[in-house]
Design a protein around this motif. Structure first.
Motif, PDB file in Angstrom:
ATOM      1  N   ALA A   1      -5.737   0.169  15.802  1.00  0.00           N
ATOM      2  CA  ALA A   1      -5.992   0.057  17.242  1.00  0.00           C
ATOM      3  C   ALA A   1      -7.237   0.856  17.623  1.00  0.00           C
ATOM      4  N   LEU A   2      -7.385   2.056  17.051  1.00  0.00           N
ATOM      5  CA  LEU A   2      -8.583   2.864  17.320  1.00  0.00           C
ATOM      6  C   LEU A   2      -9.829   2.149  16.821  1.00  0.00           C
TER       7      LEU A   2
ATOM      8  N   GLU B   1       6.843   5.576   9.379  1.00  0.00           N
ATOM      9  CA  GLU B   1       5.771   6.420   9.916  1.00  0.00           C
ATOM     10  C   GLU B   1       4.419   5.933   9.415  1.00  0.00           C
ATOM     11  N   PHE B   2       4.365   5.519   8.153  1.00  0.00           N
ATOM     12  CA  PHE B   2       3.124   5.005   7.572  1.00  0.00           C
ATOM     13  C   PHE B   2       2.666   3.756   8.313  1.00  0.00           C
ATOM     14  N   LEU B   3       3.581   2.813   8.545  1.00  0.00           N
ATOM     15  CA  LEU B   3       3.232   1.569   9.237  1.00  0.00           C
ATOM     16  C   LEU B   3       2.753   1.863  10.657  1.00  0.00           C
ATOM     17  N   GLN B   4       3.430   2.783  11.337  1.00  0.00           N
ATOM     18  CA  GLN B   4       3.045   3.144  12.708  1.00  0.00           C
ATOM     19  C   GLN B   4       1.668   3.819  12.721  1.00  0.00           C
ATOM     20  N   TRP B   5       1.444   4.708  11.758  1.00  0.00           N
ATOM     21  CA  TRP B   5       0.183   5.442  11.650  1.00  0.00           C
ATOM     22  C   TRP B   5      -0.982   4.493  11.395  1.00  0.00           C
ATOM     23  N   VAL B   6      -0.822   3.564  10.461  1.00  0.00           N
ATOM     24  CA  VAL B   6      -1.875   2.589  10.173  1.00  0.00           C
ATOM     25  C   VAL B   6      -2.126   1.715  11.407  1.00  0.00           C
TER      26      VAL B   6
ATOM     27  N   ALA C   1       0.843  -1.205   0.000  1.00  0.00           N
ATOM     28  CA  ALA C   1       0.000   0.000   0.000  1.00  0.00           C
ATOM     29  C   ALA C   1       0.875   1.251   0.000  1.00  0.00           C
ATOM     30  N   PHE C   2       1.920   1.238   0.819  1.00  0.00           N
ATOM     31  CA  PHE C   2       2.827   2.392   0.860  1.00  0.00           C
ATOM     32  C   PHE C   2       3.473   2.607  -0.507  1.00  0.00           C
TER      33      PHE C   2
ATOM     34  N   LEU D   1      -4.036  14.732   8.111  1.00  0.00           N
ATOM     35  CA  LEU D   1      -3.615  13.331   8.199  1.00  0.00           C
ATOM     36  C   LEU D   1      -2.102  13.204   8.042  1.00  0.00           C
ATOM     37  N   ILE D   2      -1.565  13.897   7.063  1.00  0.00           N
ATOM     38  CA  ILE D   2      -0.119  13.851   6.814  1.00  0.00           C
ATOM     39  C   ILE D   2       0.630  14.422   8.015  1.00  0.00           C
TER      40      ILE D   2
END
Length: 162
Positions: A73-74, A63-68, A11-12, A47-48
């Motif tokens: 989790a939410l 950062e993308f992996l952490q953000w997703v 996806a990234f 978002l960015i």
């Protein structure tokens, strides 16, 4: 590497149109628009900004992996049963996500038969400016086609994206 990690890296890569290892607001907006999902510019920039730890308006792969991961989790927290029936906001957001996913699925399901075939997947990826070579197409199908029937149904599509 787990299947989810592989998918998120794919996806990234799809978002990172110029292959510089970073996703910009324009790249994110381009992908969403081509999927039929219209998001206001200021939301994209928010978002960015949220995902970019460096504050430079760019998201790298980590950062993308952490953000997703935070988003997942939410989402998992929201799916827990709640005592209060008056809290309708997560339901509204879930409805919006469902509508967006259905719209995106329809972009891919060209003949409207409820399945995305290999050819439809290839055509849709070209349409959104992300042509896949044979190997990439095969990898995406292996990841997405959970029941291994050679096509992607709506449930498989949503699992892939969520």
């Amino acid at each position: 590497m787990s299947k989810d990690d592989k998918y998120l890296r794919t996806a990234f890569d799809l978002l990172d149109r110029n292959r510089d290892g970073r996703v910009t607001a324009n790249e994110l907006q381009f992908m969403l628009k081509n999927l039929g999902i219209n998001v206001r510019d200021e939301i994209i920039h928010d978002l960015i900004r949220e995902a970019s730890h460096s504050g430079n308006g760019l998201i790298n792969e980590a950062e993308f992996l952490q953000w997703v991961g935070r988003i997942q989790a939410l989402r998992d927290d929201q799916q827990q049963p709640e005592d209060s029936a008056s809290n309708s906001k997560p339901v509204d957001e879930a409805d919006d996500v469902t509508e967006d996913l259905i719209a995106a699925f329809r972009v891919f399901d060209r003949d409207g038969n409820g399945f995305i075939t290999r050819d439809e997947l290839q055509t849709a990826m070209e349409m959104i400016g992300e042509p896949l070579n044979e190997q990439q197409l095969e990898q995406l199908l292996v990841i997405a086609d959970l029941d291994q029937d050679g096509r992607i149904n709506y449930e498989e599509f949503t699992r892939l994206l969520l």
